[in-house]
Motif scaffolding. Structure first.
Motif, PDB file in Angstrom:
ATOM      1  N   ARG A   1     -65.733-114.161  35.866  1.00  0.00           N
ATOM      2  CA  ARG A   1     -64.979-115.417  35.883  1.00  0.00           C
ATOM      3  C   ARG A   1     -64.817-115.980  34.475  1.00  0.00           C
ATOM      4  N   LEU A   2     -65.905-115.918  33.696  1.00  0.00           N
ATOM      5  CA  LEU A   2     -65.872-116.500  32.353  1.00  0.00           C
ATOM      6  C   LEU A   2     -65.278-115.553  31.301  1.00  0.00           C
ATOM      7  N   GLY A   3     -65.211-114.261  31.640  1.00  0.00           N
ATOM      8  CA  GLY A   3     -64.688-113.289  30.677  1.00  0.00           C
ATOM      9  C   GLY A   3     -65.624-113.073  29.515  1.00  0.00           C
ATOM     10  N   GLU A   4     -66.912-113.017  29.797  1.00  0.00           N
ATOM     11  CA  GLU A   4     -67.883-112.949  28.706  1.00  0.00           C
ATOM     12  C   GLU A   4     -69.208-112.361  29.198  1.00  0.00           C
ATOM     13  N   ILE A   5     -69.788-111.477  28.394  1.00  0.00           N
ATOM     14  CA  ILE A   5     -71.162-111.031  28.655  1.00  0.00           C
ATOM     15  C   ILE A   5     -72.049-111.891  27.763  1.00  0.00           C
TER      16      ILE A   5
ATOM     17  N   LYS B   1     -57.357-109.517  30.912  1.00  0.00           N
ATOM     18  CA  LYS B   1     -57.208-108.267  31.647  1.00  0.00           C
ATOM     19  C   LYS B   1     -57.303-108.456  33.168  1.00  0.00           C
ATOM     20  N   MET B   2     -56.770-107.446  33.889  1.00  0.00           N
ATOM     21  CA  MET B   2     -56.872-107.439  35.354  1.00  0.00           C
ATOM     22  C   MET B   2     -58.327-107.310  35.780  1.00  0.00           C
ATOM     23  N   GLY B   3     -59.020-106.382  35.160  1.00  0.00           N
ATOM     24  CA  GLY B   3     -60.428-106.138  35.506  1.00  0.00           C
ATOM     25  C   GLY B   3     -61.271-106.015  34.255  1.00  0.00           C
ATOM     26  N   ILE B   4     -62.477-105.509  34.433  1.00  0.00           N
ATOM     27  CA  ILE B   4     -63.496-105.481  33.360  1.00  0.00           C
ATOM     28  C   ILE B   4     -63.311-106.701  32.447  1.00  0.00           C
ATOM     29  N   ARG B   5     -63.227-107.857  33.102  1.00  0.00           N
ATOM     30  CA  ARG B   5     -62.844-109.063  32.369  1.00  0.00           C
ATOM     31  C   ARG B   5     -63.920-109.553  31.413  1.00  0.00           C
ATOM     32  N   ALA B   6     -65.165-109.174  31.657  1.00  0.00           N
ATOM     33  CA  ALA B   6     -66.227-109.636  30.758  1.00  0.00           C
ATOM     34  C   ALA B   6     -66.355-108.749  29.526  1.00  0.00           C
ATOM     35  N   ALA B   7     -65.716-107.581  29.572  1.00  0.00           N
ATOM     36  CA  ALA B   7     -65.768-106.681  28.413  1.00  0.00           C
ATOM     37  C   ALA B   7     -64.736-107.138  27.390  1.00  0.00           C
ATOM     38  N   LYS B   8     -65.083-106.966  26.127  1.00  0.00           N
ATOM     39  CA  LYS B   8     -64.166-107.428  25.080  1.00  0.00           C
ATOM     40  C   LYS B   8     -63.100-106.380  24.790  1.00  0.00           C
ATOM     41  N   THR B   9     -61.866-106.827  24.664  1.00  0.00           N
ATOM     42  CA  THR B   9     -60.746-105.945  24.321  1.00  0.00           C
ATOM     43  C   THR B   9     -59.774-106.723  23.447  1.00  0.00           C
ATOM     44  N   ALA B  10     -59.529-106.248  22.242  1.00  0.00           N
ATOM     45  CA  ALA B  10     -58.606-106.970  21.360  1.00  0.00           C
ATOM     46  C   ALA B  10     -57.930-106.002  20.401  1.00  0.00           C
ATOM     47  N   SER B  11     -56.932-106.512  19.694  1.00  0.00           N
ATOM     48  CA  SER B  11     -56.270-105.703  18.669  1.00  0.00           C
ATOM     49  C   SER B  11     -57.046-105.847  17.360  1.00  0.00           C
TER      50      SER B  11
END
Ligand code: COS
Length: 379
Positions: free
Chosen positions: A33-37, A201-211
């Motif tokens: 929910r928070l998009g964060e580990i 992201k749609m899923g794995i929302r707590a994992a970080k993904t960026a450019s």
């Protein structure tokens, strides 16, 4: 033929399972929910030694074999796929390339910190115009005295914003095709290295993904990984291992889907009977369990081959292709067993479906895995 885990492998699986059930699963929905580990969880993973599980003891790691690491990714992902891929990216893509291709000096400098989780690793290959066509990268590295000057950008980079180190693939000779790509160990604190906003992201929302953007990033000469022109080989070799670990992540998701579907089928009453009394539901559970077992066999076998020192290009591609499709199918079936209750956030099964989808995409799409398998079959 021996299908048993060794005592050490079974112990590691049990240890990670208990850790995941106690520390990860209870906060998985909140992390999504928070998009964060939380940093605290990253600290606990480091304390457990999971960031260095397969790094030799001589470099500060746990000295476990590859299958032990695969078991750890599966168990973490069963509780939270975001946590699983954070560890996977760090180990398979941020650490293993140094372990396999680094000089002794590079290993001494980076591996102990990576193994202890003081440094988090990442991997920069994908670019806006270079996804499945990984050789089409446009980021350049040109010699500049004692340094290399890196310019360009990367997208969809896992662990961005968390990572202290990135294995970056860049063009050193545009005329040489795949042999014109070189790999560099880049510290993310380097001036000119910047991280874009985190992707929604749609899923794995707590994992970080960026450019990532490289604006005249100066990388010391000694941080070239492998030889000039070996970058594409290093990337694909690293992805062979990474694909087995993504298969393990998919397995964890699929297993969680099965566990929850079975539990719910036993508990939920309709027409005065539990769902599990209906053959339609029994068939679903039987199919799920069988396909998960097949995916597990492919995945563990690929890991076992790697532990025997064999090339795993084909086995890794087969495992990733099959396990990721299994995760997608089983998570969808779990939602079906739950019915309307599965479609709402509260029960947690819809997260599995959202998390599963990426396993069919990153570290090589399903279609790329089939190309790799066919390429090996028709060689
Ligand atoms: N391990 C080591 N080396 C490998 C390798 C592997 N698994 N696969 C290929 N190579 C080497 C080849 O031996 C060849 O080297 P030489 O030029 O010395 O002979 C070189 O790499 C090029 O190989 P090939 O011609 O097979 O590569 P292609 O350009 O045809 O590309 C695909 C192959 C499409 C399979 C590759 O680009 C790929 O895997 N793409 C997907 C990338 C990906 O997974 N992206 C996700 C980003 S990371 S999240």
């Amino acid at each position: 033929m021996d299908f048993d885990l060794t005592e050490e492998q079974a112990m590691i699986r049990q240890m990670v399972r208990e850790f995941a059930e106690k520390e990860v699963a209870p906060i998985a929905a909140e992390m999504d929910r928070l998009g964060e580990i939380p940093a605290e969880l990253i600290g606990k993973i480091a304390e457990m030694g999971l960031f260095g599980i397969s790094v030799p003891e001589a470099y500060g790691g746990g000295g476990g074999d590859f299958l032990s690491y695969i078991l750890a990714v599966e168990e973490l992902s069963r509780a939270c796929a975001s946590t699983g891929v954070t560890v996977e990216t760090h180990v398979s893509l941020g650490t293993e390339p140094i372990l396999n291709w680094g000089t002794e000096e590079q290993k001494q400098r980076y591996l102990p910190r990576l193994a202890g989780g003081e440094m988090i690793g990442s991997f920069g290959l994908t670019e806006p115009n270079a996804g499945s066509d990984a050789a089409a990268i446009e980021t350049t590295a040109v010699p500049d005295g004692d340094h290399w000057l890196l310019n360009g950008s990367k997208i969809f980079i896992s662990n961005s914003g968390l990572a202290d180190l990135c294995i970056v693939m860049a063009m050193t000779d545009k005329t040489a095709g795949t042999r014109g790509i070189s790999a560099f160990i880049v510290e993310t604190a380097s001036p000119g290295f910047s991280v874009g906003r985190q992707e929604e992201k749609m899923g794995i929302r707590a994992a970080k993904t960026a450019s990532l953007t490289f604006d005249n990033v100066r990388v010391p000469r000694e941080n070239l990984l492998g030889k000039i022109g070996e970058g594409f080989k290093i990337a694909l070799h690293s992805l062979d291992g990474g694909r087995v670990a993504i298969a393990a992540q998919a397995l964890g998701i699929a297993q969680s889907a099965f566990d929850q579907a079975r539990e719910y089928a036993r508990m939920r009453q309709q027409f005065n009977r539990p769902l599990s009394a209906f053959q339609a539901i029994q068939f679903i559970l039987a199919e799920m369990a069988t396909e998960i077992k097949a995916a597990r066999m492919l995945t563990y076998h690929a890991a076992w081959l790697k532990d025997q020192g064999q090339r795993i290009t084909e086995a890794a591609a087969m495992a990733k292709y099959y396990a990721s499709e299994t995760a997608m199918k089983q998570s969808s079936k779990a939602v079906q067993v739950y019915g309307g209750y599965g479609y709402i956030r509260e029960n947690g099964v819809e997260r599995l479906m959202r998390d599963a989808k990426i396993t069919e995409i990153y570290e090589g799409t399903t279609e790329i895995q089939k190309i790799v398998v066919a390429g090996q079959l028709l060689r």
